[in-house]
Design an enzyme around this catalytic site. Structure first.
Site, short mmCIF file in Angstrom:
data_model
loop_
_atom_site.label_atom_id
_atom_site.label_comp_id
_atom_site.label_asym_id
_atom_site.label_seq_id
_atom_site.Cartn_x
_atom_site.Cartn_y
_atom_site.Cartn_z
N LYS A 32 -7.13 8.39 -1.44
CA LYS A 32 -8.44 8.83 -0.95
C LYS A 32 -8.91 10.11 -1.62
O LYS A 32 -9.06 11.16 -0.99
CB LYS A 32 -8.40 9.05 0.58
CG LYS A 32 -7.99 7.84 1.38
CD LYS A 32 -8.14 8.11 2.87
CE LYS A 32 -7.66 6.95 3.71
NZ LYS A 32 -6.20 6.74 3.69
N THR A 54 -11.07 4.44 10.07
CA THR A 54 -10.93 3.63 11.29
C THR A 54 -10.42 4.45 12.48
O THR A 54 -10.38 3.96 13.60
CB THR A 54 -9.98 2.43 11.04
OG1 THR A 54 -8.86 2.89 10.28
CG2 THR A 54 -10.68 1.33 10.30
N ASP A 59 -13.01 15.40 -4.16
CA ASP A 59 -13.04 16.70 -4.83
C ASP A 59 -14.33 16.78 -5.63
O ASP A 59 -15.21 15.92 -5.46
CB ASP A 59 -11.79 16.82 -5.73
CG ASP A 59 -11.33 18.26 -5.88
OD1 ASP A 59 -12.18 19.12 -6.19
OD2 ASP A 59 -10.13 18.54 -5.69
N ARG A 100 2.08 -0.03 11.01
CA ARG A 100 3.03 0.05 12.12
C ARG A 100 3.36 -1.26 12.80
O ARG A 100 4.55 -1.49 13.14
CB ARG A 100 2.54 1.13 13.12
CG ARG A 100 2.78 2.54 12.58
CD ARG A 100 1.97 3.60 13.28
NE ARG A 100 0.57 3.55 12.90
CZ ARG A 100 -0.34 4.46 13.24
NH1 ARG A 100 0.02 5.50 13.98
NH2 ARG A 100 -1.59 4.36 12.83
N LYS A 141 0.85 -1.21 0.00
CA LYS A 141 0.00 0.00 0.00
C LYS A 141 0.88 1.25 0.00
O LYS A 141 1.70 1.44 0.91
CB LYS A 141 -0.91 0.02 1.23
CG LYS A 141 -1.89 1.20 1.19
CD LYS A 141 -2.84 1.19 2.36
CE LYS A 141 -2.29 1.92 3.56
NZ LYS A 141 -2.17 3.38 3.38
O1 C5P Z 1 0.01 1.82 10.91
P1 C5P Z 1 -1.41 1.36 10.66
O2 C5P Z 1 -1.53 -0.15 10.60
O3 C5P Z 1 -2.42 2.01 11.56
O4 C5P Z 1 -1.67 1.88 9.18
C1 C5P Z 1 -2.92 1.90 8.58
C2 C5P Z 1 -2.76 2.43 7.19
O5 C5P Z 1 -4.02 2.38 6.55
C3 C5P Z 1 -2.28 3.88 7.09
O6 C5P Z 1 -1.47 3.97 5.93
C4 C5P Z 1 -3.54 4.69 6.91
O7 C5P Z 1 -3.34 5.84 6.15
C5 C5P Z 1 -4.41 3.70 6.13
N1 C5P Z 1 -5.85 3.86 6.23
C6 C5P Z 1 -6.51 3.88 7.43
N2 C5P Z 1 -7.87 4.06 7.47
C7 C5P Z 1 -8.57 4.17 6.35
C8 C5P Z 1 -7.89 4.12 5.10
C9 C5P Z 1 -6.53 3.95 5.10
O8 C5P Z 1 -5.89 3.73 8.49
N3 C5P Z 1 -9.87 4.27 6.37
#
Ligand code: C5P
Length: 227
Positions: A61, A118, A64, A208, A30
Site C-alpha cells: 500500500k 475494509t 508517498d 485469519r 498475499k
Molecule cells: O485476516 P483478514 O482476512 O482480515 O486479513 C485481511 C488481509 O487483507 C490483511 O492482510 C490486511 O492487511 C489486508 N487488507 C485489508 N484491507 C485492505 C487491504 C488489505 O484488510 N483494504
C-alpha cells in the site's frame, strides 16, 4: 474468482509451513507489511522455491510523494511478484507517475489502487475523508481507472458499482471476507462468499479465517468448492 491467502503469521516458519500445506491448490499468496518487513525479499524467493508457479500479491500500500512512489514501484517490479498496490488517495499525479515509470517493464505486475480500507465504517471514514464510503469509493475507482491502474482494493459491497463505472476487466480485490460468517475481527465491512460472488469480485483475500483455523487446508478446499 480467485482466492488470495494472506500470509500474516507471526513467524516466517509458520508462513512457509502454511504455503507448503496449500501447495497443490490454485491460489494466490498475499505478502503484506508484517511479513515483508520481517522477512523481506528472501520470503519472495522462498515462496517461489516452494512453488515456482505461485502468484504473489505484494500488499505494501504505497503512499508517498509521486517520485518516491514511482521509485518504489520500479524496485517492486523487479522482485518477480505479480501484483502490488498503491493508495488512490495519494492522488492522480502519483498514480500516473507510477504507471508511467513501470510502463515498459517486461511482464509488469498488475497495479491495484487501495480505495476505502475494509476496516473503516462510515462514521470513522467521514471524519477523515469528509464524505460517505459509497460516494468516495466510486470517485476513487474512477480516478484509478483514469490513471490506467488495473483495478482496486475495495470491500465486496462496492465491487459491482465500481465495475459499472470503470473499464471492462477492471479488477476488484476484496479483503474483509469471512467465508462462512466467521469473527470479523478489526474488519468493519465484511462479506461472505455469496456476497462476493453476487458482487462479481475477481479476488477475495482471506487471512485469519484460514491461518487461525485448526484445518487451513479444509477451509481452503471448502472455499474453492464454493467459488
Ligand atoms: O485476516 P483478514 O482476512 O482480515 O486479513 C485481511 C488481509 O487483507 C490483511 O492482510 C490486511 O492487511 C489486508 N487488507 C485489508 N484491507 C485492505 C487491504 C488489505 O484488510 N483494504
Amino acid at each position: 474468482m480467485k482466492l488470495c491467502v494472506a500470509l500474516d503469521l507471526p513467524t516466517n516458519e509458520e508462513n512457509l509451513a502454511l504455503v507448503k500445506s496449500l501447495k497443490d491448490f490454485d491460489i494466490w499468496l498475499k505478502v503484506g507489511l508484517r511479513s515483508y518487513i520481517r522477512d523481506g525479499q528472501n520470503l519472495i524467493k522462498e515462496l517461489k522455491q516452494i512453488n515456482p508457479e505461485c502468484k504473489i500479491f505484494l500488499d505494501l500500500k504505497l503512499y508517498d510523494i509521486p517520485n518516491t512512489m514511482a521509485d518504489a514501484a520500479s524496485e517492486i517490479s523487479l522482485l518477480g511478484i505479480d501484483m502490488f498496490n498503491i493508495h488512490i488517495s495519494s492522488g492522480k499525479v502519483a498514480m500516473n507517475t507510477v504507471m508511467q515509470r513501470i510502463a515498459n517493464v517486461k511482464d509488469r505486475p498488475l497495479v491495484l489502487g487501495v480505495s476505502v480500507l475494509t476496516s473503516f465504517n462510515n462514521k470513522d471514514f467521514k471524519s477523515i475523508y469528509g464524505a460517505s464510503i459509497d460516494k468516495r469509493s466510486i470517485e476513487f475507482a474512477k480516478a484509478a481507472n483514469e490513471c490506467k491502474l488495473d483495478g482496486v482494493v475495495c470491500s465486496a459491497y462496492e465491487s459491482k458499482d465500481i465495475k459499472s463505472v470503470t473499464k471492462e476487466k477492471f479488477i476488484t480485490l476484496t479483503p474483509g471476507i469471512r467465508p462462512f460468517g466467521e469473527d470479523s475481527n478489526d474488519q468493519k465491512r465484511v462479506a461472505n462468499l455469496e456476497m462476493a460472488k453476487e458482487q462479481l469480485v475477481d479476488f477475495i483475500v482471506v487471512g485469519r479465517p484460514i491461518y487461525l483455523s485448526k484445518d487451513p487446508r479444509g477451509v481452503v478446499e471448502e472455499i474453492l468448492k464454493r467459488i
